[in-house]
Write a protein that holds these residues in place. Structure first.
Motif, short mmCIF file in Angstrom:
data_model
loop_
_atom_site.label_atom_id
_atom_site.label_comp_id
_atom_site.label_asym_id
_atom_site.label_seq_id
_atom_site.Cartn_x
_atom_site.Cartn_y
_atom_site.Cartn_z
N LEU A 315 37.76 -86.46 59.59
CA LEU A 315 36.42 -87.03 60.56
C LEU A 315 35.43 -87.80 59.94
O LEU A 315 35.04 -87.27 58.73
CB LEU A 315 36.68 -85.26 61.14
N GLY A 316 34.83 -88.54 60.70
CA GLY A 316 33.35 -88.74 60.40
C GLY A 316 32.31 -87.44 61.05
O GLY A 316 32.99 -86.46 60.69
N LEU A 317 31.27 -87.83 60.17
CA LEU A 317 30.40 -86.34 60.15
C LEU A 317 30.01 -86.00 61.94
O LEU A 317 30.15 -84.82 61.68
CB LEU A 317 28.95 -87.24 59.99
N GLN A 318 29.79 -86.67 62.38
CA GLN A 318 29.44 -86.19 63.73
C GLN A 318 30.32 -85.91 64.43
O GLN A 318 30.45 -84.62 65.10
CB GLN A 318 29.13 -87.84 64.65
N ASN A 319 31.90 -85.86 63.90
CA ASN A 319 33.05 -85.33 64.90
C ASN A 319 33.24 -84.63 63.67
O ASN A 319 33.96 -83.63 64.62
CB ASN A 319 34.59 -86.35 64.61
N LYS A 320 32.68 -83.81 62.61
CA LYS A 320 33.05 -82.58 62.20
C LYS A 320 32.14 -82.06 62.65
O LYS A 320 32.66 -81.04 62.59
CB LYS A 320 32.58 -83.02 60.36
N ARG A 321 30.98 -82.26 62.95
CA ARG A 321 30.00 -81.18 63.46
C ARG A 321 30.81 -81.19 64.93
O ARG A 321 30.19 -79.95 65.57
CB ARG A 321 28.45 -82.50 63.54
N LEU A 322 30.93 -81.90 65.16
CA LEU A 322 31.77 -81.59 66.75
C LEU A 322 32.84 -80.02 66.70
O LEU A 322 32.75 -79.86 67.14
CB LEU A 322 32.43 -82.85 67.39
N LYS A 323 33.79 -80.27 65.38
CA LYS A 323 34.75 -79.37 65.75
C LYS A 323 34.05 -78.69 64.90
O LYS A 323 34.69 -77.32 64.66
CB LYS A 323 35.64 -80.34 63.67
N ALA A 324 32.78 -78.04 64.42
CA ALA A 324 32.42 -77.30 63.62
C ALA A 324 31.85 -76.79 64.95
O ALA A 324 31.94 -75.13 64.64
CB ALA A 324 31.14 -77.10 62.43
N ALA A 325 31.30 -77.40 65.53
CA ALA A 325 31.05 -76.39 66.68
C ALA A 325 32.29 -75.54 67.66
O ALA A 325 31.65 -74.80 68.84
CB ALA A 325 30.40 -77.02 68.48
N SER A 326 32.97 -76.00 67.51
CA SER A 326 34.66 -76.21 69.11
C SER A 326 35.01 -75.25 68.01
O SER A 326 35.82 -74.00 68.68
CB SER A 326 35.12 -77.71 69.27
N ASP A 327 35.91 -75.20 67.01
CA ASP A 327 36.66 -74.57 66.49
C ASP A 327 36.30 -73.71 65.03
O ASP A 327 35.73 -73.96 63.98
CB ASP A 327 37.64 -76.00 65.41
N GLU A 328 36.21 -72.08 65.12
CA GLU A 328 35.30 -71.01 64.32
C GLU A 328 36.07 -71.00 63.45
O GLU A 328 35.66 -70.77 61.88
CB GLU A 328 35.43 -69.78 65.78
N ASP A 329 37.49 -71.04 62.77
CA ASP A 329 38.19 -71.21 62.07
C ASP A 329 37.48 -72.60 61.22
O ASP A 329 37.73 -72.14 59.71
CB ASP A 329 39.58 -71.72 62.38
N TYR A 330 37.34 -73.89 61.62
CA TYR A 330 36.59 -74.84 60.64
C TYR A 330 35.34 -74.14 60.10
O TYR A 330 35.13 -74.21 59.30
CB TYR A 330 36.29 -75.83 61.15
N LEU A 331 34.77 -73.36 60.86
CA LEU A 331 32.97 -73.56 60.39
C LEU A 331 33.61 -72.48 59.80
O LEU A 331 31.80 -72.39 58.58
CB LEU A 331 32.58 -72.60 62.39
N THR A 332 33.90 -71.28 59.91
CA THR A 332 34.25 -70.35 58.99
C THR A 332 34.33 -71.40 57.41
O THR A 332 34.30 -70.73 56.13
CB THR A 332 34.73 -69.23 58.93
#
Length: 341
Positions: A315-332
């Motif tokens: 994913l691009g950076l902006q979508n990675k940030r969006l994923k980090a905000a919505s997906d706690e497994d990814y944020l972890t």
């Protein structure tokens, strides 16, 4: 965590933390709940920015395995809206070091003016491991003492030439004119041409190196200088052609491929760092103006960008940030697992 997840200021940090309170409580006690955005602002205005930056450099050093001939690009960027004219506070100017292959910010030094880069660059370099690396700097950093420092720390350099080294630049240009007149016969020189097409444009770059420095008397002032380089860039867009010629000095020998990789690699700090900070992190729009807090927040952005750049999610950076905000497994994963360089 909030910066990874899209927060670009203290209100954003509070908003993110409030939404992620249950996740945050899996590793934080938070006896008084989520702090207010004013509290975050006060805390980051109290943290010693030099110590905070030192912690960041330790993290960068732990994740970046610098490969032989790694390009370390050094350049400055002004945070446009970080000024406070009413209090006489100039905009923050950061000089950063970007490891091109590792896609990691290795460190940064804050100044209040672009003209202070000459004093900021040596401070930044002294904190870095340069052994076996090639340091590239634009014309502002083309200084004999900086070149000497790079060599003393085990690195090599490629430095751009412009008006701040007018006499040297004139000698280098004249040396290439004379060498070209003889078609480089008998001279230690290499040539490389690259062609790139895309987005409606055609770019041709011609790289030429020269190891004969007899026509460059001022080369004796530069530690370990053993080559000069020239890049001619021809760009055609919608039938319009522009040509730019740039000159360089270096200690990397006359390999045209190595020279091309260094000069092209330097633009990684513009495309991989500065552009992404503006587009994905909206850095130039940030209005945090406390002189300490704005510097610490810039370090947080560098940390978050470096971590996201070294995540293998497609994913691009902006979508990675969006994923980090919505997906706690990814944020972890981003927060606790080591990055894959």
């Amino acid at each position: 965590a909030a910066t990874l997840g899209g927060a670009d200021g203290w209100v954003g940090v509070e908003t993110f933390a409030t939404g992620k309170e249950a996740w945050l409580r899996t590793f934080l006690e938070l006896p008084h709940g989520i702090p207010s955005h004013d509290c975050f602002g006060r805390v980051f205005a109290l943290i010693n920015p030099e110590q905070f930056a030192a912690c960041f450099r330790q993290w960068s050093a732990s994740v970046a395995e610098l490969i032989p001939d790694e390009i370390i690009a050094v350049d400055g960027k002004t945070l446009r809206r970080s000024h406070n004219r009413g209090k006489g506070l100039a905009a923050l100017h950061l000089v950063s070091a970007w490891a091109t292959a590792n896609r990691v910010v290795l460190g940064q030094v804050a100044t209040d003016a672009k003209s202070n880069e000459i004093t900021a660059i040596p401070r930044l370099l002294q904190w870095l491991k340069l052994q076996g690396c090639i340091v590239t700097i634009d014309a502002m950093g083309c200084q004999t003492k900086i070149a000497e420092q790079i060599i003393a720390q085990g690195g090599d350099y490629v430095l751009a030439l412009k008006g701040n080294q007018e006499t040297l630049a004139g000698e280098v240009e004249e040396a290439f004119i004379n060498a070209d007149a003889s078609d480089y016969a008998g001279l230690d020189s290499e040539y490389l041409e690259t062609v790139e097409r895309g987005h409606g444009r055609l770019e041709t770059r011609r790289y030429r190196t020269l190891g004969d420095l007899s026509g460059v008397p001022r080369s004796a002032l530069w530690k370990a200088m053993n080559m000069i380089g020239m890049v001619e860039s021809r760009r055609e867009v919608a039938g319009k052609v522009s040509i730019e010629t740039r000159y360089f000095i270096g200690s990397i020998g006359t390999s045209a491929a190595r020279f091309a990789r260094a000069t092209r690699g330097h633009w990684g700090i513009e495309n991989g760092l500065h552009w992404n900070l503006d587009i994905s992190f909206r850095e130039d729009e940030c209005r945090v103006r406390d002189p300490v807090a704005r510097e610490n927040l810039a370090v947080l952005r560098h940390l978050a960008l470096s971590r996201l750049k070294n995540d293998d999610t497609k994913l691009g950076l902006q979508n990675k940030r969006l994923k980090a905000a919505s997906d706690e497994d990814y944020l972890t994963k981003l927060f606790f697992e080591p990055p894959k360089s």
